[in-house]
Write a protein that holds these residues in place. Structure first.
Motif, PDB file in Angstrom:
ATOM      1  N   ASP A   1       6.764  14.079   3.797  1.00  0.00           N
ATOM      2  CA  ASP A   1       6.862  12.683   4.234  1.00  0.00           C
ATOM      3  C   ASP A   1       5.581  11.919   3.908  1.00  0.00           C
ATOM      4  O   ASP A   1       5.631  10.751   3.499  1.00  0.00           O
ATOM      5  CB  ASP A   1       7.135  12.620   5.741  1.00  0.00           C
ATOM      6  N   SER A   2       4.437  12.574   4.101  1.00  0.00           N
ATOM      7  CA  SER A   2       3.155  11.933   3.798  1.00  0.00           C
ATOM      8  C   SER A   2       3.049  11.610   2.314  1.00  0.00           C
ATOM      9  O   SER A   2       2.592  10.526   1.923  1.00  0.00           O
ATOM     10  CB  SER A   2       1.999  12.847   4.218  1.00  0.00           C
ATOM     11  N   LEU A   3       3.490  12.538   1.476  1.00  0.00           N
ATOM     12  CA  LEU A   3       3.460  12.304   0.036  1.00  0.00           C
ATOM     13  C   LEU A   3       4.399  11.162  -0.351  1.00  0.00           C
ATOM     14  O   LEU A   3       4.070  10.340  -1.209  1.00  0.00           O
ATOM     15  CB  LEU A   3       3.833  13.583  -0.705  1.00  0.00           C
ATOM     16  N   ASP A   4       5.551  11.106   0.308  1.00  0.00           N
ATOM     17  CA  ASP A   4       6.501  10.011   0.036  1.00  0.00           C
ATOM     18  C   ASP A   4       5.867   8.663   0.349  1.00  0.00           C
ATOM     19  O   ASP A   4       5.971   7.710  -0.440  1.00  0.00           O
ATOM     20  CB  ASP A   4       7.770  10.191   0.872  1.00  0.00           C
ATOM     21  N   ARG A   5       5.217   8.566   1.506  1.00  0.00           N
ATOM     22  CA  ARG A   5       4.605   7.303   1.911  1.00  0.00           C
ATOM     23  C   ARG A   5       3.459   6.919   0.977  1.00  0.00           C
ATOM     24  O   ARG A   5       3.317   5.741   0.599  1.00  0.00           O
ATOM     25  CB  ARG A   5       4.107   7.395   3.355  1.00  0.00           C
ATOM     26  N   LEU A   6       2.649   7.891   0.605  1.00  0.00           N
ATOM     27  CA  LEU A   6       1.527   7.603  -0.288  1.00  0.00           C
ATOM     28  C   LEU A   6       2.011   7.196  -1.677  1.00  0.00           C
ATOM     29  O   LEU A   6       1.423   6.318  -2.320  1.00  0.00           O
ATOM     30  CB  LEU A   6       0.613   8.836  -0.386  1.00  0.00           C
ATOM     31  N   GLU A   7       3.076   7.843  -2.130  1.00  0.00           N
ATOM     32  CA  GLU A   7       3.638   7.514  -3.441  1.00  0.00           C
ATOM     33  C   GLU A   7       4.121   6.060  -3.453  1.00  0.00           C
ATOM     34  O   GLU A   7       3.868   5.310  -4.409  1.00  0.00           O
ATOM     35  CB  GLU A   7       4.784   8.470  -3.757  1.00  0.00           C
ATOM     36  N   GLU A   8       4.775   5.663  -2.359  1.00  0.00           N
ATOM     37  CA  GLU A   8       5.279   4.303  -2.261  1.00  0.00           C
ATOM     38  C   GLU A   8       4.138   3.292  -2.110  1.00  0.00           C
ATOM     39  O   GLU A   8       4.151   2.207  -2.701  1.00  0.00           O
ATOM     40  CB  GLU A   8       6.233   4.187  -1.071  1.00  0.00           C
ATOM     41  N   LYS A   9       3.125   3.668  -1.337  1.00  0.00           N
ATOM     42  CA  LYS A   9       2.029   2.757  -1.044  1.00  0.00           C
ATOM     43  C   LYS A   9       1.073   2.582  -2.221  1.00  0.00           C
ATOM     44  O   LYS A   9       0.597   1.463  -2.483  1.00  0.00           O
ATOM     45  CB  LYS A   9       1.257   3.263   0.175  1.00  0.00           C
ATOM     46  N   THR A  10       0.793   3.673  -2.934  1.00  0.00           N
ATOM     47  CA  THR A  10      -0.241   3.630  -3.981  1.00  0.00           C
ATOM     48  C   THR A  10       0.318   3.497  -5.388  1.00  0.00           C
ATOM     49  O   THR A  10      -0.395   3.100  -6.306  1.00  0.00           O
ATOM     50  CB  THR A  10      -1.103   4.902  -3.933  1.00  0.00           C
ATOM     51  N   GLY A  11       1.589   3.882  -5.575  1.00  0.00           N
ATOM     52  CA  GLY A  11       2.171   3.859  -6.908  1.00  0.00           C
ATOM     53  C   GLY A  11       1.759   5.037  -7.763  1.00  0.00           C
ATOM     54  O   GLY A  11       2.165   5.143  -8.930  1.00  0.00           O
ATOM     55  N   ARG A  12       0.991   5.951  -7.202  1.00  0.00           N
ATOM     56  CA  ARG A  12       0.574   7.141  -7.936  1.00  0.00           C
ATOM     57  C   ARG A  12       1.717   8.165  -7.964  1.00  0.00           C
ATOM     58  O   ARG A  12       2.576   8.168  -7.086  1.00  0.00           O
ATOM     59  CB  ARG A  12      -0.666   7.772  -7.304  1.00  0.00           C
ATOM     60  N   SER A  13       1.702   9.034  -8.948  1.00  0.00           N
ATOM     61  CA  SER A  13       2.751  10.046  -9.047  1.00  0.00           C
ATOM     62  C   SER A  13       2.576  11.102  -7.958  1.00  0.00           C
ATOM     63  O   SER A  13       1.467  11.334  -7.463  1.00  0.00           O
ATOM     64  CB  SER A  13       2.713  10.723 -10.414  1.00  0.00           C
ATOM     65  N   ARG A  14       3.689  11.739  -7.616  1.00  0.00           N
ATOM     66  CA  ARG A  14       3.655  12.765  -6.581  1.00  0.00           C
ATOM     67  C   ARG A  14       2.749  13.928  -6.989  1.00  0.00           C
ATOM     68  O   ARG A  14       1.978  14.449  -6.185  1.00  0.00           O
ATOM     69  CB  ARG A  14       5.075  13.257  -6.306  1.00  0.00           C
ATOM     70  N   ASP A  15       2.838  14.340  -8.242  1.00  0.00           N
ATOM     71  CA  ASP A  15       2.002  15.445  -8.719  1.00  0.00           C
ATOM     72  C   ASP A  15       0.528  15.103  -8.611  1.00  0.00           C
ATOM     73  O   ASP A  15      -0.302  15.948  -8.241  1.00  0.00           O
ATOM     74  CB  ASP A  15       2.354  15.794 -10.169  1.00  0.00           C
TER      75      ASP A  15
END
Length: 257
Positions: free
Chosen positions: A195-209
Motif C-alpha cells: 500500500d505504501s508503494l502504491d501511494r508513493l507511486e501515485e504521489k511521486t510518479g516514480r516507478s514501483r521498481d
C-alpha cells in the motif's frame, strides 16, 4: 517396554495485531506447530476472519490504544483458552513526517499505538504465567528500535521505547522463568508495504521498481524481509531451547544492523 513419553500439551499463544501481515504470519506459524492460538484484530470482523483462515482456537477484538478494552479482551481470551503461555505483541503502526511537521500530538499517537499496548498486554498475562511457572513474551519492534530513520522520528522513538521495556522487564521477570525479547524486522514484504508503494507511486510518479530500491538498498541482501522469516524467529524465541535467551532485541534485517 516402557511407555513413550507423552507429547507436551499445546500452549496458549496470543498474538496481537494478527489479522494481517507479520502478525498473521506469526499466528500461522504457531497454528502449524500445533499450538492453541488466539488471534487479535481491531474489529470483530477482522479477528473472526483471521481465526477462520488460520484455524486458530480463538479471536479477540480491541482497539489497542484503549487500555481498558485491550485488557478486557485479553481477559476474555484467558477465560476461554486458559492462561497465556506465549504473548506476542505485534500490533502497531507508523506515521511519517519531517521534523518541521512533527508535533507532540504525533509523538503521543505513536507511543499510544506502539508502546502502551505492550505494557497493557504484558501486565494482563504475567500473573497467569507466574502461576504456571514461566512463559514467553516476544514483542515485534523494528530496526527503528535499534537505529535512526529520517522522517519517522516519533515511530523511531516509540520503537526504541519498546526495546527499553523489553530489557527492563526481562530483568524483572527472569526469576519467574519468563523470558522477554524483541524481534526487530527491517522493511518487510507485507500488504502494508504494498500500500505504501502504491501511494508513493501515485504521489511521486516514480516507478514501483525504483521506489522499492529505496527500501531495499539498506538491506545487504537487497530484498524485503519475508513475514515468515520474522515468524520463525519469534517461534524460536518462544521455544524451550531459547529458555536462556532474554532481554534481547534481535534484528531480522538481512545484515542492515
Amino acid at each position: 517396554m516402557p511407555p513413550l513419553p507423552s507429547s507436551p500439551a499445546p500452549r496458549h499463544v496470543l498474538v496481537t495485531g494478527s489479522s494481517r501481515g507479520i502478525g498473521q504470519a506469526i499466528a500461522a506459524a504457531f497454528v502449524a506447530a500445533g499450538e492453541r492460538v488466539t488471534v487479535h484484530g481491531r474489529s470483530e470482523a477482522s479477528a473472526s476472519r483471521a481465526m477462520a483462515e488460520l484455524g486458530a482456537a480463538g479471536a479477540i477484538a480491541a482497539d489497542v490504544t484503549d487500555a481498558a478494552s485491550l485488557h478486557a479482551a485479553i481477559a476474555s481470551a484467558i477465560e476461554t483458552n486458559g492462561p497465556v503461555d506465549v504473548l506476542v505483541n505485534n500490533a502497531g503502526g507508523v506515521e511519517t513526517a519531517p521534523l518541521s511537521r512533527l508535533d507532540v500530538d504525533a509523538l503521543r499517537r505513536m507511543m499510544a499505538l506502539n508502546v502502551e499496548p505492550v505494557l497493557t498486554a504484558i501486565r494482563a498475562v504475567v500473573p497467569g504465567m507466574k502461576a504456571k511457572g514461566g512463559g514467553r513474551i516476544v514483542t515485534v519492534a523494528s530496526t527503528a528500535g535499534l537505529k535512526g530513520y529520517a522522517y519517522v522520528g516519533a515511530y523511531t522513538a516509540a520503537k526504541h521505547a519498546v526495546v527499553g521495556l523489553t530489557r527492563a522487564f526481562a530483568l524483572e521477570l527472569a526469576a519467574a522463568e519468563i523470558t522477554v525479547n524483541a524481534v526487530c524486522p527491517g522493511y518487510t514484504d507485507t500488504a502494508l508495504m504494498a500500500d505504501s508503494l502504491d501511494r508513493l507511486e501515485e504521489k511521486t510518479g516514480r516507478s514501483r521498481d525504483d521506489l522499492l530500491k529505496d527500501f531495499t538498498r539498506v538491506n545487504p541482501l537487497g530484498r524485503l524481509i519475508r513475514p515468515e522469516e520474522v515468524a520463525d524467529c519469534v517461534r524460536w524465541l518462544a521455544g524451550t531451547e531459547a529458555g536462556a535467551i532474554t532481554g534481547q532485541a534481535i534484528a531480522v534485517a538481512g545484515g542492515e544492523i
